[in-house]
Design a protein around this motif. Structure first.
Motif, short mmCIF file in Angstrom:
data_model
loop_
_atom_site.label_atom_id
_atom_site.label_comp_id
_atom_site.label_asym_id
_atom_site.label_seq_id
_atom_site.Cartn_x
_atom_site.Cartn_y
_atom_site.Cartn_z
N SER A 182 0.84 -1.21 0.00
CA SER A 182 0.00 0.00 0.00
C SER A 182 0.87 1.26 0.00
O SER A 182 0.59 2.23 -0.70
N LEU A 240 2.32 1.78 -3.41
CA LEU A 240 1.35 2.34 -4.35
C LEU A 240 1.10 3.83 -4.12
O LEU A 240 0.64 4.53 -5.02
N ASN A 282 1.52 4.14 -8.60
CA ASN A 282 0.46 3.14 -8.78
C ASN A 282 0.44 2.65 -10.23
O ASN A 282 -0.60 2.35 -10.79
N SER A 305 1.69 -3.05 -12.13
CA SER A 305 0.63 -4.06 -12.09
C SER A 305 0.90 -5.14 -11.04
O SER A 305 0.00 -5.57 -10.32
N TYR A 313 -0.14 -4.56 -7.35
CA TYR A 313 -1.56 -4.85 -7.09
C TYR A 313 -1.81 -6.36 -7.00
O TYR A 313 -2.51 -6.83 -6.10
N ARG A 362 -0.45 -7.71 -3.77
CA ARG A 362 -1.30 -7.38 -2.62
C ARG A 362 -2.57 -8.23 -2.65
O ARG A 362 -3.08 -8.64 -1.60
N ASP A 369 -8.04 -5.44 -6.26
CA ASP A 369 -6.62 -5.30 -6.61
C ASP A 369 -6.29 -5.97 -7.94
O ASP A 369 -5.51 -5.44 -8.74
N GLU A 428 -7.45 -3.70 -10.72
CA GLU A 428 -6.49 -2.60 -10.95
C GLU A 428 -5.25 -3.11 -11.69
O GLU A 428 -4.74 -2.44 -12.59
N ALA A 429 -4.78 -4.30 -11.32
CA ALA A 429 -3.59 -4.89 -11.97
C ALA A 429 -3.87 -5.10 -13.46
O ALA A 429 -3.02 -4.81 -14.31
#
Length: 309
Positions: free
Chosen positions: A217, A220, A224, A227, A230, A233, A249, A252-253
Motif C-alpha cells: 500500500s 502504491l 500506482n 501491475s 496490485y 497485494r 486489486d 487494478e492490476a
C-alpha cells in the motif's frame, strides 16, 4: 415553534453557526465561547452539547490559522465525547499545518477506524505517509505514537454545523484516492515504490501477509503504475480471506497489464470463494487463452465447472 432566546445556549450556538456560514469566524468563535460559558453556568452536565461547542469553536480557530487554540478546543471536545470525527479531523489539520506529522497521522488513522470512507482522512494519511517517510526514513512507523483502538460502540458523530464534512462521505464513495491516482510519479517516487514492493515481497516469503499489505500500500502511494504490486497485494488479501479486496486489486492490476496471468488467476480464485462462478470461469478462460498449458488454471477451471453444473 418559539424562537430560541438570543442569550440561551441554543440561541448563541445558532447565531455562531450563522456567522460561520457567513465567513465571520472571529464573531462565531466569540458566540460559541459565550454559549460554552452559559452552558457551564447552568451547572448541569451536557457533554454532547459542550463537545459540539468546543469543536465548532475549533473550526473557527482553524479557519483563522490559530492552530494552537484549535488543537486545545478539539482536545477538550474529545475529552467530553471520545472519537468524534469532526474534532479529530480539525485537530489533524491543525497538527499538519504545524508540521506535527506524526500526531496528524494518528488522528487521520483514528478517523478511518470510525469511518473508512472519509475522503479527507484517506488523503491526509497519504500526505502524512509521504511526509513521514521523507523526514524519518523507511522505519518511520516505529517512531509513531500509538494509534488508539476505536471501540465498535463508537458511532459516526456528524456534529452540527459549521463544517464542510457533512457532504464528504457521499462524495467519497464515488472517488477513490484521486490525489494518488492523478499524481505523476517522479524517478525518486518510482525507486521508493520499488524498494517498498521488494520489502513487501520479503514479508510474503516470511508469511507476514498483513505487514506485506502495508508495504504494498505504501509502495502504491509513491507509484500506482506497477501491475504486479496490485496482484501481489491481492495474493495477501486471498490468504487473509479478504476476497472482495483481492478482486479490486486484481482488477487494478489488469487495467495496467491486460495479460497479467497471476491477476486473472487470483481474481478467479477470489470470485470462486465469493461463489461468483461465472466471473471466475470467465477469468480462467482469459488466462488459458494467454497460457493454454497452465496446469493450476486447468485444475481451477474443472472445479469451477463442477460448481456451475
Amino acid at each position: 415553534m418559539a424562537p430560541k432566546p438570543p442569550d440561551s445556549v441554543e440561541g448563541l450556538r445558532a447565531a455562531g453557526n450563522q456567522c460561520f456560514r457567513n465567513g465571520q469566524y472571529a464573531e462565531a468563535s466569540a458566540l460559541y465561547g459565550r454559549a460554552l460559558r452559559a452552558l457551564q453556568a447552568r451547572g448541569s452536565s451536557d457533554p454532547e452539547e459542550e463537545s459540539v461547542l468546543y469543536s465548532n469553536r475549533a473550526a473557527c480557530h482553524l479557519k483563522d490559522g490559530n492552530c494552537s487554540d484549535c488543537i486545545k478546543d478539539c482536545t477538550s471536545a474529545l475529552a467530553l465525547v471520545p472519537f468524534g470525527i469532526k474534532p479529530l479531523l480539525r485537530r489533524a489539520s491543525a497538527y499538519e499545518a504545524l508540521e506535527k506529522y506524526s500526531l496528524a497521522y494518528v488522528d487521520y488513522k483514528t478517523v478511518l477506524q470510525i469511518d473508512e470512507n472519509v475522503m479527507s482522512a484517506v488523503e491526509g494519511v497519504n500526505r502524512m505517509t509521504r511526509a513521514l517517510m521523507d523526514s524519518l526514513g523507511p522505519e518511520w512507523r516505529l517512531k509513531l505514537p500509538s494509534i488508539p483502538l476505536v471501540p465498535v460502540s463508537a458511532q459516526k458523530r456528524w456534529n452540527s454545523l459549521p463544517s464542510e464534512n457533512t457532504r464528504e462521505t457521499a462524495k467519497s464513495r464515488s472517488k477513490e484516492n484521486t490525489t494518488v491516482k492523478n499524481r505523476v510519479p517522479s524517478a525518486g517516487d518510482m525507486e521508493r515504490a520499488r524498494v517498498l514492493k521488494e520489502e513487501g515481497n520479503e514479508l510474503v516469503k516470511k508469511g507476514n501477509h498483513k505487514k506485506a499489505i502495508e508495504k504494498y500500500s505504501e509502495s502504491l502511494l509513491f507509484s500506482n503504475l506497477e501491475s504486479t504490486t496490485y496482484s501481489n497485494r491481492a495474493l495477501c488479501h486471498l490468504v487473509l480471506k479478504q476476497y472482495k479486496e483481492a478482486v479490486k486489486d486484481c482488477t487494478e492490476a489488469l487495467k495496467l497489464d491486460g495479460k497479467n496471468v497471476k491477476a486473472f488467476y487470483r481474481r478467479a480464485q477470489a470470485y470462486k470463494a465469493l461463489k461468483d462462478y461465472k466471473s471466475s470461469f470467465a477469468d480462467i478462460s482469459c488466462l488459458l487463452q494467454i497460457e493454454p498449458r497452465n496446469v493450476p488454471a486447468q485444475k481451477l477451471r474443472q472445479e469451477v465447472n463442477q460448481n456451475l453444473n
